[in-house]
Design a protein around this motif. Structure first.
Motif, PDB file in Angstrom:
ATOM      1  N   VAL A 189       0.835  -1.202   0.000  1.00  0.00           N
ATOM      2  CA  VAL A 189       0.000   0.000   0.000  1.00  0.00           C
ATOM      3  C   VAL A 189       0.869   1.252   0.000  1.00  0.00           C
ATOM      4  O   VAL A 189       0.583   2.243  -0.695  1.00  0.00           O
ATOM      5  CB  VAL A 189      -0.945  -0.022   1.220  1.00  0.00           C
ATOM      6  CG1 VAL A 189      -1.720   1.297   1.315  1.00  0.00           C
ATOM      7  CG2 VAL A 189      -1.914  -1.187   1.122  1.00  0.00           C
ATOM      8  N   THR A 190       1.944   1.216   0.774  1.00  0.00           N
ATOM      9  CA  THR A 190       2.858   2.358   0.823  1.00  0.00           C
ATOM     10  C   THR A 190       3.487   2.633  -0.535  1.00  0.00           C
ATOM     11  O   THR A 190       3.699   3.791  -0.927  1.00  0.00           O
ATOM     12  CB  THR A 190       3.956   2.101   1.867  1.00  0.00           C
ATOM     13  OG1 THR A 190       3.355   1.835   3.132  1.00  0.00           O
ATOM     14  CG2 THR A 190       4.879   3.308   1.993  1.00  0.00           C
ATOM     15  N   LEU A 191       3.757   1.561  -1.286  1.00  0.00           N
ATOM     16  CA  LEU A 191       4.355   1.708  -2.610  1.00  0.00           C
ATOM     17  C   LEU A 191       3.340   2.069  -3.684  1.00  0.00           C
ATOM     18  O   LEU A 191       3.696   2.226  -4.865  1.00  0.00           O
ATOM     19  CB  LEU A 191       5.079   0.410  -2.997  1.00  0.00           C
ATOM     20  CG  LEU A 191       6.303   0.056  -2.141  1.00  0.00           C
ATOM     21  CD1 LEU A 191       6.839  -1.311  -2.521  1.00  0.00           C
ATOM     22  CD2 LEU A 191       7.387   1.123  -2.291  1.00  0.00           C
ATOM     23  N   GLY A 192       2.047   2.175  -3.290  1.00  0.00           N
ATOM     24  CA  GLY A 192       1.030   2.628  -4.234  1.00  0.00           C
ATOM     25  C   GLY A 192       0.185   1.543  -4.858  1.00  0.00           C
ATOM     26  O   GLY A 192      -0.433   1.781  -5.910  1.00  0.00           O
ATOM     27  N   ALA A 193       0.152   0.358  -4.274  1.00  0.00           N
ATOM     28  CA  ALA A 193      -0.667  -0.727  -4.833  1.00  0.00           C
ATOM     29  C   ALA A 193      -2.145  -0.383  -4.728  1.00  0.00           C
ATOM     30  O   ALA A 193      -2.613   0.117  -3.706  1.00  0.00           O
ATOM     31  CB  ALA A 193      -0.373  -2.031  -4.084  1.00  0.00           C
ATOM     32  N   SER A 194      -2.903  -0.662  -5.789  1.00  0.00           N
ATOM     33  CA  SER A 194      -4.341  -0.395  -5.802  1.00  0.00           C
ATOM     34  C   SER A 194      -5.091  -1.504  -5.083  1.00  0.00           C
ATOM     35  O   SER A 194      -4.547  -2.581  -4.811  1.00  0.00           O
ATOM     36  CB  SER A 194      -4.845  -0.288  -7.239  1.00  0.00           C
ATOM     37  OG  SER A 194      -4.680  -1.529  -7.917  1.00  0.00           O
ATOM     38  N   ARG A 195      -6.357  -1.238  -4.779  1.00  0.00           N
ATOM     39  CA  ARG A 195      -7.183  -2.247  -4.115  1.00  0.00           C
ATOM     40  C   ARG A 195      -7.380  -3.473  -5.003  1.00  0.00           C
ATOM     41  O   ARG A 195      -7.405  -4.602  -4.502  1.00  0.00           O
ATOM     42  CB  ARG A 195      -8.538  -1.645  -3.730  1.00  0.00           C
ATOM     43  CG  ARG A 195      -8.458  -0.625  -2.604  1.00  0.00           C
ATOM     44  CD  ARG A 195      -9.854  -0.238  -2.137  1.00  0.00           C
ATOM     45  NE  ARG A 195      -9.804   0.661  -0.995  1.00  0.00           N
ATOM     46  CZ  ARG A 195     -10.886   1.068  -0.320  1.00  0.00           C
ATOM     47  NH1 ARG A 195     -12.091   0.663  -0.705  1.00  0.00           N
ATOM     48  NH2 ARG A 195     -10.755   1.872   0.702  1.00  0.00           N
ATOM     49  N   TRP A 196      -7.536  -3.244  -6.296  1.00  0.00           N
ATOM     50  CA  TRP A 196      -7.706  -4.374  -7.201  1.00  0.00           C
ATOM     51  C   TRP A 196      -6.448  -5.238  -7.244  1.00  0.00           C
ATOM     52  O   TRP A 196      -6.534  -6.466  -7.279  1.00  0.00           O
ATOM     53  CB  TRP A 196      -8.061  -3.873  -8.593  1.00  0.00           C
ATOM     54  CG  TRP A 196      -8.026  -4.945  -9.638  1.00  0.00           C
ATOM     55  CD1 TRP A 196      -7.168  -5.050 -10.684  1.00  0.00           C
ATOM     56  CD2 TRP A 196      -8.895  -6.077  -9.724  1.00  0.00           C
ATOM     57  NE1 TRP A 196      -7.444  -6.171 -11.431  1.00  0.00           N
ATOM     58  CE2 TRP A 196      -8.509  -6.830 -10.864  1.00  0.00           C
ATOM     59  CE3 TRP A 196      -9.956  -6.533  -8.965  1.00  0.00           C
ATOM     60  CZ2 TRP A 196      -9.138  -8.000 -11.246  1.00  0.00           C
ATOM     61  CZ3 TRP A 196     -10.609  -7.712  -9.340  1.00  0.00           C
ATOM     62  CH2 TRP A 196     -10.197  -8.433 -10.460  1.00  0.00           C
ATOM     63  N   HIS A 197      -5.304  -4.605  -7.205  1.00  0.00           N
ATOM     64  CA  HIS A 197      -4.037  -5.341  -7.177  1.00  0.00           C
ATOM     65  C   HIS A 197      -3.932  -6.165  -5.901  1.00  0.00           C
ATOM     66  O   HIS A 197      -3.551  -7.348  -5.944  1.00  0.00           O
ATOM     67  CB  HIS A 197      -2.868  -4.355  -7.272  1.00  0.00           C
ATOM     68  CG  HIS A 197      -1.521  -5.006  -7.137  1.00  0.00           C
ATOM     69  ND1 HIS A 197      -0.876  -5.612  -8.198  1.00  0.00           N
ATOM     70  CD2 HIS A 197      -0.712  -5.174  -6.049  1.00  0.00           C
ATOM     71  CE1 HIS A 197       0.276  -6.107  -7.783  1.00  0.00           C
ATOM     72  NE2 HIS A 197       0.398  -5.852  -6.481  1.00  0.00           N
ATOM     73  N   LEU A 198      -4.271  -5.571  -4.762  1.00  0.00           N
ATOM     74  CA  LEU A 198      -4.220  -6.295  -3.489  1.00  0.00           C
ATOM     75  C   LEU A 198      -5.214  -7.448  -3.471  1.00  0.00           C
ATOM     76  O   LEU A 198      -4.908  -8.548  -2.999  1.00  0.00           O
ATOM     77  CB  LEU A 198      -4.512  -5.333  -2.332  1.00  0.00           C
ATOM     78  CG  LEU A 198      -3.504  -4.204  -2.105  1.00  0.00           C
ATOM     79  CD1 LEU A 198      -3.986  -3.286  -0.995  1.00  0.00           C
ATOM     80  CD2 LEU A 198      -2.132  -4.758  -1.791  1.00  0.00           C
ATOM     81  N   PHE A 199      -6.403  -7.180  -4.005  1.00  0.00           N
ATOM     82  CA  PHE A 199      -7.441  -8.220  -3.998  1.00  0.00           C
ATOM     83  C   PHE A 199      -7.056  -9.389  -4.886  1.00  0.00           C
ATOM     84  O   PHE A 199      -7.197 -10.552  -4.504  1.00  0.00           O
ATOM     85  CB  PHE A 199      -8.761  -7.611  -4.468  1.00  0.00           C
ATOM     86  CG  PHE A 199      -9.872  -8.618  -4.639  1.00  0.00           C
ATOM     87  CD1 PHE A 199     -10.551  -9.113  -3.548  1.00  0.00           C
ATOM     88  CD2 PHE A 199     -10.227  -9.065  -5.910  1.00  0.00           C
ATOM     89  CE1 PHE A 199     -11.562 -10.039  -3.704  1.00  0.00           C
ATOM     90  CE2 PHE A 199     -11.239  -9.993  -6.068  1.00  0.00           C
ATOM     91  CZ  PHE A 199     -11.909 -10.478  -4.961  1.00  0.00           C
ATOM     92  N   ARG A 200      -6.548  -9.105  -6.077  1.00  0.00           N
ATOM     93  CA  ARG A 200      -6.273 -10.155  -7.051  1.00  0.00           C
ATOM     94  C   ARG A 200      -5.043 -10.983  -6.687  1.00  0.00           C
ATOM     95  O   ARG A 200      -5.053 -12.213  -6.825  1.00  0.00           O
ATOM     96  CB  ARG A 200      -6.097  -9.523  -8.438  1.00  0.00           C
ATOM     97  CG  ARG A 200      -5.856 -10.506  -9.563  1.00  0.00           C
ATOM     98  CD  ARG A 200      -5.907  -9.792 -10.904  1.00  0.00           C
ATOM     99  NE  ARG A 200      -4.954  -8.699 -10.975  1.00  0.00           N
ATOM    100  CZ  ARG A 200      -3.689  -8.846 -11.413  1.00  0.00           C
ATOM    101  NH1 ARG A 200      -3.261 -10.030 -11.816  1.00  0.00           N
ATOM    102  NH2 ARG A 200      -2.892  -7.806 -11.469  1.00  0.00           N
ATOM    103  N   LEU A 201      -3.993 -10.334  -6.200  1.00  0.00           N
ATOM    104  CA  LEU A 201      -2.726 -11.035  -5.986  1.00  0.00           C
ATOM    105  C   LEU A 201      -2.508 -11.495  -4.550  1.00  0.00           C
ATOM    106  O   LEU A 201      -1.704 -12.400  -4.318  1.00  0.00           O
ATOM    107  CB  LEU A 201      -1.556 -10.140  -6.415  1.00  0.00           C
ATOM    108  CG  LEU A 201      -1.481  -9.798  -7.900  1.00  0.00           C
ATOM    109  CD1 LEU A 201      -0.262  -8.951  -8.192  1.00  0.00           C
ATOM    110  CD2 LEU A 201      -1.459 -11.069  -8.746  1.00  0.00           C
ATOM    111  N   HIS A 202      -3.200 -10.890  -3.591  1.00  0.00           N
ATOM    112  CA  HIS A 202      -2.917 -11.208  -2.198  1.00  0.00           C
ATOM    113  C   HIS A 202      -4.153 -11.711  -1.448  1.00  0.00           C
ATOM    114  O   HIS A 202      -4.092 -12.741  -0.770  1.00  0.00           O
ATOM    115  CB  HIS A 202      -2.342  -9.979  -1.479  1.00  0.00           C
ATOM    116  CG  HIS A 202      -1.070  -9.473  -2.088  1.00  0.00           C
ATOM    117  ND1 HIS A 202       0.115 -10.165  -2.032  1.00  0.00           N
ATOM    118  CD2 HIS A 202      -0.811  -8.325  -2.791  1.00  0.00           C
ATOM    119  CE1 HIS A 202       1.065  -9.483  -2.652  1.00  0.00           C
ATOM    120  NE2 HIS A 202       0.525  -8.366  -3.139  1.00  0.00           N
TER     121      HIS A 202
END
Length: 304
Positions: A189-202
């Motif tokens: 999140v600090t590096l700028g990851a979007s919610r969709w990125h977090l949801f899909r990959l993590h």
């Protein structure tokens, strides 16, 4: 490894497929015909009437009307198994959407309000709510049903599925919140990851096991609610009620669904015809075990 090479998945899927396919094929090719033995003679030459015990005049015995249990239960398999699968999938889909929104919601007050509201469903029996909501639809009134059989089944599936959503959504939301609080997620999140990125990959890979366990729980809860409704004579697909004062008859199920069959004959242990209870109960146990094997197989596949 291919998923169909996992023994637990293969066994569970084969048993469920044979039950559902056999029920559909039997209904299509035999036009839902159920053999009936109205009377028979024993070895001493005495005339006997139903119910007949298993292996006496039929494989699994007969009910009080002489209908053979084997084709009766086979005909009801598509309603029982198909119904609980539809209920569980509806509950899981709605719970997943609601749980994801709650899990990603950063508004503490709104999240606390929704969580407290949904948490109250832990203390309200789902069977009681289902009975109060579904009785106007499933209990035949004096003028007859206002909805078709398909409509009543859809209504029952939707209502029970929605009642299973609140507890399931809370579990999904808590799992997502726990994942979002891990250090590597906070760094993303600090590096700028979007919610969709977090949801899909993590998030999605992290809650995969939770979703499978929750799916099995929803399947079992669907079984329980349908069973509880049947005990109170609110059968799957509707309850046939006789209002004729000259030929009264007790409430009866319209479909051959397994829990409805048990609810219709739950007092058979008083008459000694206990096979009318344990035969469909064994079928339900085999189905639940098959679901467990199927889900365990999927879980092993994801782990590999």
């Amino acid at each position: 490894m291919k998923i169909w090479r996992i023994p637990s998945f293969l066994i569970g899927s084969i048993v469920l497929f044979l039950l559902i396919a056999g029920s559909i094929v039997y209904g299509l090719f035999y036009h839902s015909y159920i053999p009936q033995t109205s009377f028979a003679y024993n070895d001493a030459g005495d005339l006997q009437g139903p119910p007949f015990a298993p292996f006496e005049f039929s494989f699994l015995g007969t009910d009080h009307a002489g209908n053979h249990l084997a084709p009766t239960l086979l005909m009801g398999a598509k309603y029982t198994i198909g119904g609980v699968i539809a209920i569980a999938l509806i509950a899981m889909l709605l719970a997943f959407l609601l749980g994801t929104v709650l899990g990603f919601n950063k508004g503490r007050h709104l999240r606390t309000l929704m969580k407290n509201s949904l948490f109250s469903f832990y203390f309200i029996p789902g069977s009681l709510l289902a009975y109060l909501i579904l009785k106007p639809f499933l209990w035949e009134p004096f003028e007859g049903f206002q909805h078709s059989l398909a409509e009543r089944i859809v209504i029952q599936i939707m209502v029970i599925g929605i009642l299973l959503v609140p507890p399931a959504s809370l579990l999904i939301a808590d799992s997502i919140r726990e994942i979002l609080q891990t250090e590597y997620i906070l760094a993303s999140v600090t590096l700028g990851a979007s919610r969709w990125h977090l949801f899909r990959l993590h998030v999605l890979p992290g809650i995969r096991t939770t979703l499978l366990q929750l799916l099995f729980r929803c399947l079992v809860q669907a079984f329980l609610i349908i069973g509880h409704l049947s005990i109170f004579k609110l059968f799957f697909g509707g309850t046939k009620v006789s209002y004729d004062p000259f030929s009264p008859s007790p409430p009866a199920p319209i479909t051959n669904e397994w829990f409805s069959f048990m609810g219709n004959y739950y007092d058979s242990f008083l008459t000694g015809a206990t096979w009318l209870l344990w035969v469909p109960l064994l079928a339900i146990i085999v189905t639940i075990v098959s679901f467990q094997l199927l889900i365990n197989g999927i879980q092993k596949y994801f782990q590999q």
